[in-house]
Design a protein around this motif. Structure first.
Motif, PDB file in Angstrom:
ATOM      1  N   LEU A 233       1.052  25.590 -65.359  1.00  0.00           N
ATOM      2  CA  LEU A 233       0.467  24.269 -65.560  1.00  0.00           C
ATOM      3  C   LEU A 233      -0.775  24.432 -66.423  1.00  0.00           C
ATOM      4  CD1 LEU A 233       0.111  21.217 -64.899  1.00  0.00           C
ATOM      5  CD2 LEU A 233      -1.141  21.936 -62.850  1.00  0.00           C
ATOM      6  N   ALA A 234      -0.881  23.618 -67.464  1.00  0.00           N
ATOM      7  CA  ALA A 234      -2.052  23.639 -68.335  1.00  0.00           C
ATOM      8  C   ALA A 234      -2.605  22.225 -68.457  1.00  0.00           C
ATOM      9  CB  ALA A 234      -1.699  24.189 -69.716  1.00  0.00           C
ATOM     10  N   ILE A 235      -3.924  22.110 -68.292  1.00  0.00           N
ATOM     11  CA  ILE A 235      -4.587  20.804 -68.384  1.00  0.00           C
ATOM     12  C   ILE A 235      -5.691  20.898 -69.428  1.00  0.00           C
ATOM     13  CG2 ILE A 235      -5.857  19.010 -67.164  1.00  0.00           C
ATOM     14  CD1 ILE A 235      -4.661  20.036 -64.573  1.00  0.00           C
ATOM     15  N   PRO A 236      -5.518  20.257 -70.579  1.00  0.00           N
ATOM     16  CA  PRO A 236      -6.584  20.243 -71.583  1.00  0.00           C
ATOM     17  C   PRO A 236      -7.754  19.378 -71.099  1.00  0.00           C
ATOM     18  CG  PRO A 236      -4.440  19.699 -72.549  1.00  0.00           C
ATOM     19  CD  PRO A 236      -4.298  19.597 -71.065  1.00  0.00           C
ATOM     20  N   ILE A 237      -8.948  19.928 -71.143  1.00  0.00           N
ATOM     21  CA  ILE A 237     -10.159  19.209 -70.773  1.00  0.00           C
ATOM     22  C   ILE A 237     -10.964  18.953 -72.041  1.00  0.00           C
ATOM     23  CG2 ILE A 237     -12.223  19.194 -69.350  1.00  0.00           C
ATOM     24  CD1 ILE A 237      -9.689  19.248 -67.709  1.00  0.00           C
ATOM     25  N   PHE A 238     -11.253  17.700 -72.300  1.00  0.00           N
ATOM     26  CA  PHE A 238     -11.991  17.309 -73.499  1.00  0.00           C
ATOM     27  C   PHE A 238     -13.487  17.278 -73.195  1.00  0.00           C
ATOM     28  CE2 PHE A 238      -7.724  15.922 -73.973  1.00  0.00           C
ATOM     29  CZ  PHE A 238      -7.443  15.910 -75.331  1.00  0.00           C
TER      30      PHE A 238
END
Length: 248
Positions: A233-238
């Motif tokens: 699982l990968a979650i891009p954080i801006f």
């Protein structure tokens, strides 16, 4: 205290995830504040960031509209106020830094929050925004189409699910300068973020867009992936930062 507030429990779990501490450190560095500077952390939750900024010698102030959150935060013995992010009880130019982590997606009018951020910042002060785009979650699955439906079902329950991709435009519209946006990706391969999928599944069930049996099968697949060492699982954080300009 954690057991009394489910959101606080989720925030504490998120703050303890691999990479979360490093991400908070990035936001602190982008504030460019020195010891003694006043920094406002809106949506401060349990006050972890306020405490960490305070340990750097910064005069950090936490603001949150939830009194139960503030009750937990005040056990950390820093300054906290009950406040609405759209109507902050502070004077113009009172702060050298403004930080909002996992906040703007909760608002129906994030632009108004950024205008208010500029108001309370002194010229040359720094704003730092951090959060995920709720439409953007990368999960390895044997059922990619179903995964897409479930992710979007959860996004549809959030006031501003795509606020993070709007950070730059919001800062431009509010007249900020030196605007920069970067992406830090949280990657989980051991199932630490598996509880996040429970939240996605619950939203899909309650919305009725996916049959309960499909949701259960989807969760079972991910649990099996964790057991087999195949979870991803990968979650891009801006992370956006900018500088408040001189006042006209």
């Amino acid at each position: 205290m954690t057991a009394e507030h489910p959101l606080l429990a989720r925030l504490d779990r998120a703050d303890a995830l691999p990479g979360a501490t490093e991400l908070r450190e990035v936001t602190y560095e982008l504030l460019r504040c020195r010891p003694g500077d006043r920094v406002l952390d809106v949506g401060c939750g349990g006050g972890r960031a306020v405490a960490e900024l305070g340990a750097r010698g910064i005069h950090a102030v936490g603001a949150d509209r939830d009194p139960r959150m503030l009750a937990a935060a005040r056990t950390r013995a820093f300054e906290f106020v009950e406040a609405d992010v759209l109507r902050l009880p502070f004077a113009d130019g009172e702060f050298r830094g403004y930080r909002a982590d996992k906040v703007l997606h909760e608002l129906t009018d994030p632009a108004a929050a950024i205008v208010e951020a500029r108001r309370v910042l002194a010229p040359g002060g720094r704003v730092v925004l951090c959060g995920q785009d709720w439409d953007t979650l990368v999960l390895d699955s044997d059922r990619p189409s179903l995964t897409r439906v479930i992710v979007h079902a959860r996004a549809d329950t959030i006031a501003g699910p795509r606020a993070a991709r709007q950070y730059r435009a919001l800062l431009v519209d509010a007249g900020f300068a030196e605007i920069a946006v970067e992406v830090r990706t949280m990657v989980d391969t051991d199932g630490s973020l598996l509880p996040l999928l429970d939240g996605l599944a619950a939203a899909a069930r309650s919305s009725g867009v996916v049959a309960a049996a499909q949701v259960e099968g989807w969760l079972a697949e991910q649990s099996a992936r964790v057991a087999a060492g195949r979870f991803f699982l990968a979650i891009p954080i801006f992370v956006a930062s900018a500088t408040a300009p001189e006042r006209p």
